[in-house]
Design a protein around this motif. Structure first.
Motif, PDB file in Angstrom:
ATOM      1  N   CYS A 150       0.855  -1.200   0.000  1.00  0.00           N
ATOM      2  CA  CYS A 150       0.000   0.000   0.000  1.00  0.00           C
ATOM      3  C   CYS A 150       0.885   1.242   0.000  1.00  0.00           C
ATOM      4  CB  CYS A 150      -0.930   0.006   1.201  1.00  0.00           C
ATOM      5  SG  CYS A 150      -0.078  -0.209   2.785  1.00  0.00           S
ATOM      6  N   PRO A 151       1.542   1.535  -1.107  1.00  0.00           N
ATOM      7  CA  PRO A 151       2.447   2.692  -1.151  1.00  0.00           C
ATOM      8  C   PRO A 151       1.728   3.994  -0.840  1.00  0.00           C
ATOM      9  CG  PRO A 151       1.964   1.880  -3.365  1.00  0.00           C
ATOM     10  CD  PRO A 151       1.397   0.881  -2.416  1.00  0.00           C
ATOM     11  N   GLU A 152       2.444   4.905  -0.202  1.00  0.00           N
ATOM     12  CA  GLU A 152       1.961   6.240   0.152  1.00  0.00           C
ATOM     13  C   GLU A 152       0.806   6.203   1.157  1.00  0.00           C
ATOM     14  OE1 GLU A 152       1.013   8.368  -3.383  1.00  0.00           O
ATOM     15  OE2 GLU A 152       3.061   8.283  -4.190  1.00  0.00           O
ATOM     16  N   GLN A 153       0.698   5.124   1.927  1.00  0.00           N
ATOM     17  CA  GLN A 153      -0.324   5.059   2.971  1.00  0.00           C
ATOM     18  C   GLN A 153       0.312   4.717   4.317  1.00  0.00           C
ATOM     19  OE1 GLN A 153      -4.090   3.196   2.164  1.00  0.00           O
ATOM     20  NE2 GLN A 153      -3.689   3.098  -0.025  1.00  0.00           N
ATOM     21  N   TYR A 154       1.528   5.217   4.517  1.00  0.00           N
ATOM     22  CA  TYR A 154       2.285   4.947   5.744  1.00  0.00           C
ATOM     23  C   TYR A 154       1.500   5.377   6.978  1.00  0.00           C
ATOM     24  CZ  TYR A 154       6.058   5.570   9.198  1.00  0.00           C
ATOM     25  OH  TYR A 154       6.837   5.531  10.327  1.00  0.00           O
TER      26      TYR A 154
END
Length: 300
Positions: A150-154
């Motif tokens: 889930c990139p950019e959902q840290y």
């Protein structure tokens, strides 16, 4: 007779409109032309003709195509929501599973590090606690691999492991201080935990909260060290925590959890000051003797 006829006609028109609430407008428009072209028609014939025009108008069927299309859009939207929520739930379960493993390892590390308060040899305590660092690093590496799904959902899932991160920072910082007497820097923590600053890094607030947790261990450590005869320890700890407290005061902290932990640091500072002043008033020297005893020893 005329009033009765008019009343019956109104009732008939009302029934016709009830059966056909949407009459044909073209038929209604042509009705006056028809009546004007037949002026000799009696009144009751005119009324009957009007009723027939209204009744003969074909009803308009409601347009159900737009309503059906809107219903399909709503259904598609909530089907998409269901899929997204299921995927998010599965991902969160994976993250929580790894976070629980990290917590388990940190619990062991903390138990090993607590032995420093029992006057155990420092090198022995640190060596035992350091044995868990590589394990923790491997767990964080697994966590970073999961978050690549889930990139950019840290920060969406950040709360699921932030407590473990803060604890790790606290333990690593305490071990570093025991070894060097200095503060473990943010970049050094990232390196020890194998965190990547761009994709999966160490949040600044997590680092600061961990440092505040570390300061909570210092008053207890000072008391135990003085009890074991290390009378110079209060001075060292007091210098360190005074500088740390002054550095935190440079930050404009909001009224949140970090601010509360920082406010607790001043109580740690006060406790260390009390131990230091007590040692100083008693005239105790770093080798464990008071200044009076030391003077007697020199005269002898």
């Amino acid at each position: 007779m005329t009033s009765s006829l008019i009343r019956n006609t109104v009732v008939a028109i009302h029934r016709s409109l009830s059966q056909n609430p949407n009459p044909n407008l073209k038929s209604l428009i042509s009705l006056p032309q028809f009546l004007s072209s037949h002026p000799s028609l009696p009144l009751h014939h005119r009324i009957i003709t009007t009723v027939r025009f209204i009744s003969a108008s074909p009803p308009r069927m409601p347009d159900t195509s737009s309503a059906a299309a809107a219903g399909d859009e709503v259904e598609k939207q909530f089907r998409r929501f269901r899929t997204q929520l299921e995927e998010s739930g599965e991902l969160r379960e994976k993250i929580r599973g790894v976070a629980m493993e990290i917590e388990s390892v940190l619990r062991i590390m903390h138990a090993d590090l607590l032995l420093v308060h029992q006057s155990r040899p420092l090198l022995e305590v640190l060596e035992k606690a350091k044995g868990q660092i590589d394990v923790v690093k491997d767990k964080f590496k697994r966590l970073a691999g999961i978050l690549q799904e889930c990139p950019e959902q840290y920060y969406r899932y950040h709360n699921d492991w932030r407590t473990e991160t803060q604890t790790a920072v606290s333990l690593l910082a305490f071990m570093h201080w025991l070894e060097t007497g200095n503060l473990l820097m943010h970049a050094e923590v990232q390196e020890k935990l194998g965190l990547n600053g761009s994709d999966f890094g160490l949040d600044i607030e997590d680092y600061l909260v961990g440092i505040c947790f570390m300061s909570n261990e210092l008053p207890r450590y000072v008391v135990n060290q003085v009890t074991s005869g290390d009378y110079d320890c209060p001075r060292k700890v007091l210098n360190f925590i005074t500088e740390l407290h002054a550095a935190f005061r440079m930050l404009n902290l909001r009224n949140d959890f970090l601010r509360k932990k920082f406010d607790g640091m001043k109580y740690d500072l006060r406790k260390v000051e009390e131990v230091y002043y007590d040692v100083k008033i008693r005239g105790l020297t770093p080798n464990g003797e008071s200044k009076g005893d030391q003077a007697i020893g020199e005269q002898a």
